[in-house]
Scaffold this motif. Sequence first.
Motif, PDB file in Angstrom:
ATOM      1  N   SER A   1     -24.906  36.684 -80.066  1.00 45.60           N
ATOM      2  CA  SER A   1     -26.053  36.988 -79.209  1.00 45.60           C
ATOM      3  C   SER A   1     -26.265  38.491 -79.091  1.00 45.60           C
ATOM      4  CB  SER A   1     -25.835  36.379 -77.821  1.00 45.60           C
ATOM      5  OG  SER A   1     -26.855  36.755 -76.932  1.00 45.60           O
ATOM      6  N   LEU A   2     -25.160  39.245 -78.949  1.00 43.34           N
ATOM      7  CA  LEU A   2     -25.250  40.701 -78.818  1.00 43.34           C
ATOM      8  C   LEU A   2     -25.795  41.325 -80.095  1.00 43.34           C
ATOM      9  CD1 LEU A   2     -24.710  43.324 -77.332  1.00 43.34           C
ATOM     10  CD2 LEU A   2     -22.326  43.202 -78.090  1.00 43.34           C
ATOM     11  N   ASN A   3     -25.305  40.860 -81.232  1.00 42.37           N
ATOM     12  CA  ASN A   3     -25.783  41.396 -82.510  1.00 42.37           C
ATOM     13  C   ASN A   3     -27.267  41.109 -82.699  1.00 42.37           C
ATOM     14  OD1 ASN A   3     -25.288  42.590 -85.208  1.00 42.37           O
ATOM     15  ND2 ASN A   3     -25.778  40.537 -85.923  1.00 42.37           N
ATOM     16  N   ALA A   4     -27.689  39.915 -82.291  1.00 43.92           N
ATOM     17  CA  ALA A   4     -29.109  39.555 -82.391  1.00 43.92           C
ATOM     18  C   ALA A   4     -29.952  40.466 -81.503  1.00 43.92           C
ATOM     19  CB  ALA A   4     -29.308  38.092 -81.996  1.00 43.92           C
ATOM     20  N   SER A   5     -29.445  40.772 -80.305  1.00 44.98           N
ATOM     21  CA  SER A   5     -30.178  41.649 -79.380  1.00 44.98           C
ATOM     22  C   SER A   5     -30.328  43.056 -79.956  1.00 44.98           C
ATOM     23  CB  SER A   5     -29.448  41.728 -78.037  1.00 44.98           C
ATOM     24  OG  SER A   5     -29.407  40.471 -77.405  1.00 44.98           O
ATOM     25  N   ILE A   6     -29.251  43.568 -80.543  1.00 48.56           N
ATOM     26  CA  ILE A   6     -29.296  44.901 -81.140  1.00 48.56           C
ATOM     27  C   ILE A   6     -30.266  44.930 -82.315  1.00 48.56           C
ATOM     28  CG2 ILE A   6     -27.945  46.614 -82.422  1.00 48.56           C
ATOM     29  CD1 ILE A   6     -25.532  45.778 -80.694  1.00 48.56           C
ATOM     30  N   SER A   7     -30.237  43.893 -83.146  1.00 51.44           N
ATOM     31  CA  SER A   7     -31.162  43.817 -84.288  1.00 51.44           C
ATOM     32  C   SER A   7     -32.607  43.780 -83.810  1.00 51.44           C
ATOM     33  CB  SER A   7     -30.859  42.577 -85.136  1.00 51.44           C
ATOM     34  OG  SER A   7     -29.578  42.661 -85.722  1.00 51.44           O
ATOM     35  N   ALA A   8     -32.851  43.032 -82.725  1.00 54.31           N
ATOM     36  CA  ALA A   8     -34.207  42.940 -82.176  1.00 54.31           C
ATOM     37  C   ALA A   8     -34.677  44.298 -81.655  1.00 54.31           C
ATOM     38  CB  ALA A   8     -34.247  41.907 -81.056  1.00 54.31           C
ATOM     39  N   LEU A   9     -33.782  45.032 -81.006  1.00 48.51           N
ATOM     40  CA  LEU A   9     -34.134  46.367 -80.490  1.00 48.51           C
ATOM     41  C   LEU A   9     -34.448  47.316 -81.644  1.00 48.51           C
ATOM     42  CD1 LEU A   9     -31.462  46.819 -77.658  1.00 48.51           C
ATOM     43  CD2 LEU A   9     -33.904  46.317 -77.372  1.00 48.51           C
ATOM     44  N   LYS A  10     -33.661  47.242 -82.702  1.00 48.34           N
ATOM     45  CA  LYS A  10     -33.903  48.111 -83.861  1.00 48.34           C
ATOM     46  C   LYS A  10     -35.241  47.777 -84.517  1.00 48.34           C
ATOM     47  CE  LYS A  10     -30.281  48.586 -86.610  1.00 48.34           C
ATOM     48  NZ  LYS A  10     -29.053  48.185 -87.336  1.00 48.34           N
TER      49      LYS A  10
ATOM     50  N   LEU B   1     -31.648  37.135 -91.372  1.00 46.22           N
ATOM     51  CA  LEU B   1     -30.570  36.856 -92.324  1.00 46.22           C
ATOM     52  C   LEU B   1     -29.255  37.477 -91.860  1.00 46.22           C
ATOM     53  CD1 LEU B   1     -32.491  37.381 -95.697  1.00 46.22           C
ATOM     54  CD2 LEU B   1     -31.596  35.214 -94.808  1.00 46.22           C
ATOM     55  N   GLU B   2     -29.325  38.682 -91.290  1.00 43.35           N
ATOM     56  CA  GLU B   2     -28.128  39.341 -90.769  1.00 43.35           C
ATOM     57  C   GLU B   2     -27.524  38.528 -89.622  1.00 43.35           C
ATOM     58  OE1 GLU B   2     -29.432  43.181 -89.646  1.00 43.35           O
ATOM     59  OE2 GLU B   2     -29.586  43.938 -91.695  1.00 43.35           O
ATOM     60  N   ASN B   3     -28.389  37.979 -88.778  1.00 41.23           N
ATOM     61  CA  ASN B   3     -27.907  37.169 -87.651  1.00 41.23           C
ATOM     62  C   ASN B   3     -27.230  35.898 -88.141  1.00 41.23           C
ATOM     63  OD1 ASN B   3     -28.887  39.011 -85.816  1.00 41.23           O
ATOM     64  ND2 ASN B   3     -30.817  37.949 -85.497  1.00 41.23           N
ATOM     65  N   ILE B   4     -27.815  35.272 -89.182  1.00 40.74           N
ATOM     66  CA  ILE B   4     -27.214  34.060 -89.752  1.00 40.74           C
ATOM     67  C   ILE B   4     -25.841  34.387 -90.336  1.00 40.74           C
ATOM     68  CG2 ILE B   4     -27.415  32.346 -91.596  1.00 40.74           C
ATOM     69  CD1 ILE B   4     -30.464  32.497 -91.227  1.00 40.74           C
ATOM     70  N   TYR B   5     -25.770  35.504 -91.068  1.00 41.30           N
ATOM     71  CA  TYR B   5     -24.499  35.939 -91.665  1.00 41.30           C
ATOM     72  C   TYR B   5     -23.441  36.160 -90.580  1.00 41.30           C
ATOM     73  CZ  TYR B   5     -21.045  39.042 -93.757  1.00 41.30           C
ATOM     74  OH  TYR B   5     -19.868  39.619 -94.159  1.00 41.30           O
ATOM     75  N   THR B   6     -23.814  36.875 -89.518  1.00 40.36           N
ATOM     76  CA  THR B   6     -22.866  37.184 -88.439  1.00 40.36           C
ATOM     77  C   THR B   6     -22.394  35.913 -87.750  1.00 40.36           C
ATOM     78  OG1 THR B   6     -23.945  39.316 -88.055  1.00 40.36           O
ATOM     79  CG2 THR B   6     -22.537  38.471 -86.297  1.00 40.36           C
ATOM     80  N   GLN B   7     -23.329  34.988 -87.515  1.00 40.33           N
ATOM     81  CA  GLN B   7     -22.964  33.744 -86.835  1.00 40.33           C
ATOM     82  C   GLN B   7     -22.008  32.920 -87.695  1.00 40.33           C
ATOM     83  OE1 GLN B   7     -26.312  31.636 -85.324  1.00 40.33           O
ATOM     84  NE2 GLN B   7     -25.102  30.053 -84.359  1.00 40.33           N
ATOM     85  N   LEU B   8     -22.290  32.828 -88.999  1.00 38.72           N
ATOM     86  CA  LEU B   8     -21.395  32.093 -89.899  1.00 38.72           C
ATOM     87  C   LEU B   8     -20.012  32.741 -89.933  1.00 38.72           C
ATOM     88  CD1 LEU B   8     -23.780  31.386 -92.930  1.00 38.72           C
ATOM     89  CD2 LEU B   8     -22.782  29.675 -91.409  1.00 38.72           C
ATOM     90  N   ASN B   9     -20.016  34.059 -89.984  1.00 39.32           N
ATOM     91  CA  ASN B   9     -18.767  34.805 -90.040  1.00 39.32           C
ATOM     92  C   ASN B   9     -17.933  34.590 -88.772  1.00 39.32           C
ATOM     93  OD1 ASN B   9     -17.357  36.746 -91.792  1.00 39.32           O
ATOM     94  ND2 ASN B   9     -17.503  38.084 -90.024  1.00 39.32           N
ATOM     95  N   ASN B  10     -18.591  34.677 -87.622  1.00 37.28           N
ATOM     96  CA  ASN B  10     -17.885  34.518 -86.347  1.00 37.28           C
ATOM     97  C   ASN B  10     -17.360  33.102 -86.129  1.00 37.28           C
ATOM     98  OD1 ASN B  10     -18.273  37.186 -85.649  1.00 37.28           O
ATOM     99  ND2 ASN B  10     -20.114  36.789 -84.445  1.00 37.28           N
ATOM    100  N   ASN B  11     -18.003  32.126 -86.755  1.00 38.64           N
ATOM    101  CA  ASN B  11     -17.598  30.731 -86.565  1.00 38.64           C
ATOM    102  C   ASN B  11     -16.502  30.282 -87.535  1.00 38.64           C
ATOM    103  OD1 ASN B  11     -19.348  30.251 -84.444  1.00 38.64           O
ATOM    104  ND2 ASN B  11     -21.019  29.556 -85.761  1.00 38.64           N
TER     105      ASN B  11
END
Length: 256
Positions: free
Chosen positions: A84-93, A156-166
Motif C-alpha cells: 500500500s505504501l509503495n502504491a501511494s508513493i508511486s501515485a504521488l510521483k 506494473l511496479e505495484n504488481i511486481y512489489t505485491q508479488l515479491n512481498n507475498n
Amino acid sequence: METIITPTRWNLNNLQSGLDLDKFKKHMSSIKEKLIDIEMSSKSNTLYENELVTLSEVIKQIESAESFYYCLTTENIDPSFLTSLNASISALKSQVRYIISNLQESLGNMSEKEFVDWSNSINHESFISELLKDGARASSEEKIISSFVRETLSCLENIYTQLNNNLKVKVDLDNGENEIPFVEANNLAMSHPEPSKRHLVFKALNHTLETQANVFASIYNQMVGLRLNENRLKNVDYLNESLKLNGISESTLKAM
C-alpha cells in the motif's frame, strides 16, 4: 546453547516518523493534499513562485519517503502495508509528473514575451531550469503519451512489489522446515552470521524466485516494451532519460 548474533540494522527511529507507521501515513496524506492544491492550480493557471517552492519541497519529501520505504522493506513489516505504501508513493510521483506536464504545456502556449516575463518572476532559477529541462515546450500529444506510460509503469511496479512481498521461502535452519517472508529470507541470505546458513537460505531464495521467473520476466518485458514504444512515438533515443538522470552527455558516454 548456540548464540546467534543479530546483524547490524538501521536505526529507523531517527528517520521520518520512525516505526510509528500511523504518523508516517498522516505525513503521506499531507503531501497528497499539497499536491492536490498545486494540481488544481496547474490545470487552469501557470504556476508561480509560491506553488513552485511548495512543489520543490514536496518532491524532496517524496524522495525521502521512498528512501524510507526501502528501509522498511528490511524490517518485519506487514507486506500488505508495504504494498500500500509503495502504491501511494508511486501515485504521488505520477501526480508530480502530471503537474510538471501541465506546467510545460502551459509554458509551451506562451508567447516569447510572456515566457520571459514569467521566468523573470521566479527567483529559484536552478530548480526551474531542471524542472523544464528538455521539456519547456512539450506538446499536448507528448503529455498524453507520457501520462499513459507512467501510469501503466506504476501499475506494473505495484504488481511486481505485491508479488515479491507475498513470496514465501521454505528453508530449514535446524528447527524444521519453515516458510519465511521474502524480505526476511533476503536479509538472512545477506547477513546471517554463519556462512553455511547464508548459503542455505540463498539457495532456497533462488529456488523460490525460479518458480516465479516467468511471471517476473513477463512484468519486466512489459515495462521495457512500454518505455521503448514511448521513445519511438516521441522519436527520442532510449538512452536519453538515463543520460539526463545521470547528468552526462552522449558524447561523454561514448568517450567512456
